[in-house]
Design a protein around this motif. Structure first.
Motif, mmCIF file in Angstrom:
data_model
loop_
_atom_site.group_PDB
_atom_site.id
_atom_site.type_symbol
_atom_site.label_atom_id
_atom_site.label_comp_id
_atom_site.label_asym_id
_atom_site.label_seq_id
_atom_site.Cartn_x
_atom_site.Cartn_y
_atom_site.Cartn_z
ATOM 1 N N ILE A 287 0.639 -1.134 0.169
ATOM 2 C CA ILE A 287 0.065 0.035 0.033
ATOM 3 C C ILE A 287 0.869 1.141 0.091
ATOM 4 N N THR A 288 0.824 1.897 -1.018
ATOM 5 C CA THR A 288 1.623 3.398 -1.271
ATOM 6 C C THR A 288 0.490 4.331 -0.745
ATOM 7 N N SER A 289 1.224 5.485 -0.222
ATOM 8 C CA SER A 289 0.485 6.614 0.303
ATOM 9 C C SER A 289 1.211 7.952 -0.068
ATOM 10 N N GLN A 290 0.312 8.520 -0.823
ATOM 11 C CA GLN A 290 0.721 10.064 -1.544
ATOM 12 C C GLN A 290 -0.131 10.996 -0.820
ATOM 13 N N PHE A 291 0.522 11.849 -0.345
ATOM 14 C CA PHE A 291 0.077 12.927 0.293
ATOM 15 C C PHE A 291 -0.340 14.268 -0.758
ATOM 16 N N LYS A 292 -1.379 14.361 -1.109
ATOM 17 C CA LYS A 292 -1.705 15.481 -2.008
ATOM 18 C C LYS A 292 -3.039 15.737 -1.942
ATOM 19 N N ASP A 293 -3.782 16.730 -2.512
ATOM 20 C CA ASP A 293 -4.917 17.388 -2.838
ATOM 21 C C ASP A 293 -5.646 17.431 -1.435
ATOM 22 N N GLY A 294 -4.882 17.542 -0.459
ATOM 23 C CA GLY A 294 -5.515 17.591 0.847
ATOM 24 C C GLY A 294 -5.860 16.469 1.737
ATOM 25 N N GLY A 295 -5.250 15.553 1.422
ATOM 26 C CA GLY A 295 -5.277 14.286 2.042
ATOM 27 C C GLY A 295 -4.235 13.183 1.678
ATOM 28 N N VAL A 296 -4.766 11.758 1.727
ATOM 29 C CA VAL A 296 -3.575 10.826 1.347
ATOM 30 C C VAL A 296 -4.337 9.938 0.443
ATOM 31 N N HIS A 297 -3.835 9.442 -0.611
ATOM 32 C CA HIS A 297 -4.201 8.733 -1.490
ATOM 33 C C HIS A 297 -3.412 7.084 -1.474
ATOM 34 N N LEU A 298 -4.328 6.036 -0.989
ATOM 35 C CA LEU A 298 -3.804 5.024 -0.903
ATOM 36 C C LEU A 298 -3.886 4.323 -2.290
ATOM 37 N N LEU A 299 -2.905 3.400 -2.600
ATOM 38 C CA LEU A 299 -3.127 2.672 -4.035
ATOM 39 C C LEU A 299 -2.349 1.275 -3.645
ATOM 40 N N LYS A 300 -3.139 0.257 -4.236
ATOM 41 C CA LYS A 300 -2.573 -1.043 -3.825
ATOM 42 C C LYS A 300 -1.902 -1.469 -4.905
ATOM 43 N N GLU A 301 -0.445 -1.919 -4.868
ATOM 44 C CA GLU A 301 0.348 -2.442 -5.677
ATOM 45 C C GLU A 301 0.863 -3.928 -5.301
ATOM 46 N N ALA A 302 1.051 -4.605 -6.418
ATOM 47 C CA ALA A 302 1.800 -6.081 -6.273
ATOM 48 C C ALA A 302 3.086 -5.991 -5.557
ATOM 49 N N LYS A 303 3.108 -6.622 -4.378
ATOM 50 C CA LYS A 303 4.443 -6.702 -3.604
ATOM 51 C C LYS A 303 4.660 -7.712 -2.807
ATOM 52 N N PRO A 304 5.658 -8.535 -2.965
ATOM 53 C CA PRO A 304 5.757 -9.690 -1.976
ATOM 54 C C PRO A 304 5.806 -9.266 -0.566
ATOM 55 N N LEU A 305 5.168 -9.974 0.334
ATOM 56 C CA LEU A 305 5.226 -9.704 1.716
ATOM 57 C C LEU A 305 6.448 -10.559 2.477
ATOM 58 N N SER A 306 7.322 -9.747 2.909
ATOM 59 C CA SER A 306 8.606 -10.552 3.869
ATOM 60 C C SER A 306 8.829 -10.119 4.919
ATOM 61 N N ARG A 307 8.311 -8.887 5.462
ATOM 62 C CA ARG A 307 8.656 -8.347 6.873
ATOM 63 C C ARG A 307 8.040 -9.563 7.899
ATOM 64 N N LYS A 308 8.555 -10.105 8.931
ATOM 65 C CA LYS A 308 8.313 -11.056 9.644
ATOM 66 C C LYS A 308 8.125 -10.704 11.177
ATOM 67 N N VAL A 309 8.812 -9.391 11.501
ATOM 68 C CA VAL A 309 8.439 -8.923 12.845
ATOM 69 C C VAL A 309 8.017 -7.632 12.775
ATOM 70 N N PHE A 310 6.977 -7.433 13.555
ATOM 71 C CA PHE A 310 6.268 -6.156 13.838
ATOM 72 C C PHE A 310 6.254 -5.624 15.339
ATOM 73 N N ASP A 311 7.000 -4.680 15.594
ATOM 74 C CA ASP A 311 6.944 -4.173 16.874
ATOM 75 C C ASP A 311 5.904 -2.908 17.064
ATOM 76 N N MET A 312 4.788 -3.297 17.969
ATOM 77 C CA MET A 312 4.002 -2.468 18.200
ATOM 78 C C MET A 312 3.938 -1.744 19.499
ATOM 79 N N LYS A 313 5.066 -1.491 20.039
ATOM 80 C CA LYS A 313 5.240 -0.735 21.384
ATOM 81 C C LYS A 313 4.864 0.360 21.270
ATOM 82 N N GLU A 314 5.007 1.331 20.240
ATOM 83 C CA GLU A 314 4.767 2.672 20.074
ATOM 84 C C GLU A 314 3.459 2.774 19.522
ATOM 85 N N CYS A 315 2.687 1.926 18.730
ATOM 86 C CA CYS A 315 1.145 2.068 18.402
ATOM 87 C C CYS A 315 0.578 0.939 18.597
#
Length: 438
Positions: A287-315
């Motif tokens: 998911i790409t995020s483009q900030f323009k036009d007074g907000g953020v545009h989300l666009l789904k693009e094909a991408k292999p998922l590789s990240r294995k560890v998510f640290d949620m301590k701050e969120c």
């Protein structure tokens, strides 16, 4: 009492549209306390329509109106009249609003009135002893009405500051720390807050200090010590940004869609909200995020998922969203920083484990590390989601409607706590939303 459930489905896995999000509950609740403490100098713009913020605003407004009337009575009285007005014991019920409970505990601790602060049954199970102990050390008079360390609490007024320095553990809820920082400038001696150990949810503390600074309150933060002197608020306004926590559910929807183009209005790349990190997290899901036009545009693009560890301590408020997305995609990720999830609106770890099991996914806990096991994952034709009176359980699981043909959510209105328009917004974007009274 009748309960309203929601049946949710979507005929295809494509989404394209614009969503207007409510103001941030986290920002708004801080701003409302600042406004009340500023004696009219600070005004809040774009107040959130979340149930928690509406409730808190109403409580503070009623309190301020009462104080104005008292001042008028005292100003018009004779020299022999009372110098203060005794309103007797007041009871303030904040329902399930955890932020309001923590912030109002600090707020009422330095007021003159005697107040019992209570809430829902779940609120009575959420600890508040750490905050009460800190306020008592400062000079507040607070007692527990039922169970030691838990609401309801009685705040007796008559605050006289005994100390300027207090210590508090950094791995507890950041709302305790924020509650203390919000009242610091109103303390006669100011506050020197020593944070013990590593600070959990640091972005929320940084948000609080940034908003106080906008309101004219200066601070220093050296190593593990935050200091705020006694000082006056400036005449200003605090604008409440759209809610990045609410935005996270649309990122999750984009991640589970085959094709997605979503425009979220009002959001900027430079936010006080720690949950804006969802842009970085969801980049891993294409998911790409483009900030323009007074907000953020989300666009789904094909991408292999590789990240294995998510640290949620701050969120931590993003944890349910990200875990459900990983489970839906069969991505066996590992999660850390989930310690505070067990004292939220429900035990969110247990709730996730219970609901994910309905699609064969396990969330395995080993100490402070959590691993998804998707080896027995399956996609049911229909799935019933218990929400446990937790708004984020409902909204985190809603994107599964792109995977599971039909979802039914217990207690649909639970989303009102932070995002009242959630089901309506889903319907506007092509989801089929059916209300069922049971």
């Amino acid at each position: 009492m009748a309960m309203q459930n929601i049946i949710l489905s979507k005929s295809n896995k494509h989404i394209k549209g614009t969503v207007n999000l409510t103001g941030s509950k986290s920002e708004c609740n801080r701003a409302l306390i600042i406004e009340a403490l500023s004696n009219g100098k600070v005004k809040v713009d774009n107040v959130s329509d979340s149930a928690d913020s509406v409730l808190l605003a109403g409580i503070l407004r009623k309190n301020q109106e009462s104080r104005v009337k008292d001042q008028e009575v005292l100003a018009g009285g004779s020299d022999h009249g009372p110098s203060t007005i005794d309103h007797g014991l007041q009871t303030v019920d904040i329902g399930p609003a955890g932020t309001a409970m923590r912030f109002l505990t600090a707020y009422y601790a330095i007021q003159d009135d005697e107040v019992i602060l209570t809430g829902s049954q779940r609120m009575k199970e959420r600890p508040i002893g750490v905050l009460v102990d800190a306020l008592t050390e400062l000079g507040a008079h607070i007692g527990f009405e039922e169970q030691e360390g838990y609401p309801p609490i009685r705040l007796k007024g008559g605050f006289e500051q005994l100390s300027r320095q207090i210590s508090i553990k950094g791995n507890i809820s950041s709302q305790y720390i924020t509650a203390l920082l919000l009242i610091a400038a109103r303390l006669p001696l100011g506050l020197e807050l020593h944070i013990e150990g590593e600070l959990t949810s640091r972005p929320y503390v940084e948000m609080t200090l940034a908003m106080l600074q906008t309101a004219g309150i200066r601070h220093t933060w050296t190593d593990n010590v935050i200091a705020i002197a006694n000082q006056d608020f400036a005449t200003t306004s605090l604008y409440i940004e759209p809610d990045w926590s609410a935005a996270s559910y649309w990122y999750a929807i984009a991640a589970l869609a085959d094709e997605a183009e979503i425009f979220l209005t009002g959001l900027t790349a430079y936010s006080l909200q720690g949950d804006s990190v969802i842009t970085e997290i969801m980049a891993n899901f294409g998911i790409t995020s483009q900030f323009k036009d007074g907000g953020v545009h989300l666009l789904k693009e094909a991408k292999p998922l590789s990240r294995k560890v998510f640290d949620m301590k701050e969120c931590p408020d993003l944890a349910q969203t990200v875990i459900v997305v990983c489970a839906a995609l069969g991505h066996e990720a590992t999660f850390t920083g989930l310690e505070t999830l067990k004292i939220k609106e429900t035990d969110r770890v247990l709730a996730l484990q219970t609901e994910l099991a309905k699609m064969g996914v396990k969330l395995i806990e080993k100490g402070q590390v959590y691993k998804l096991d998707c080896s027995e994952k399956f996609i049911p034709e229909r799935m019933f989601i218990n929400t446990y009176h937790d708004h984020r359980m409902a909204m985190a699981f809603a994107p599964l409607a792109l995977i599971v043909p039909q979802l039914e959510f217990e207690n649909g209105p639970v989303v009102d706590k932070s995002y009242p328009a959630f089901w309506d917004d889903l319907e506007k974007q092509g989801f089929i939303v059916e209300e069922v009274t049971i």
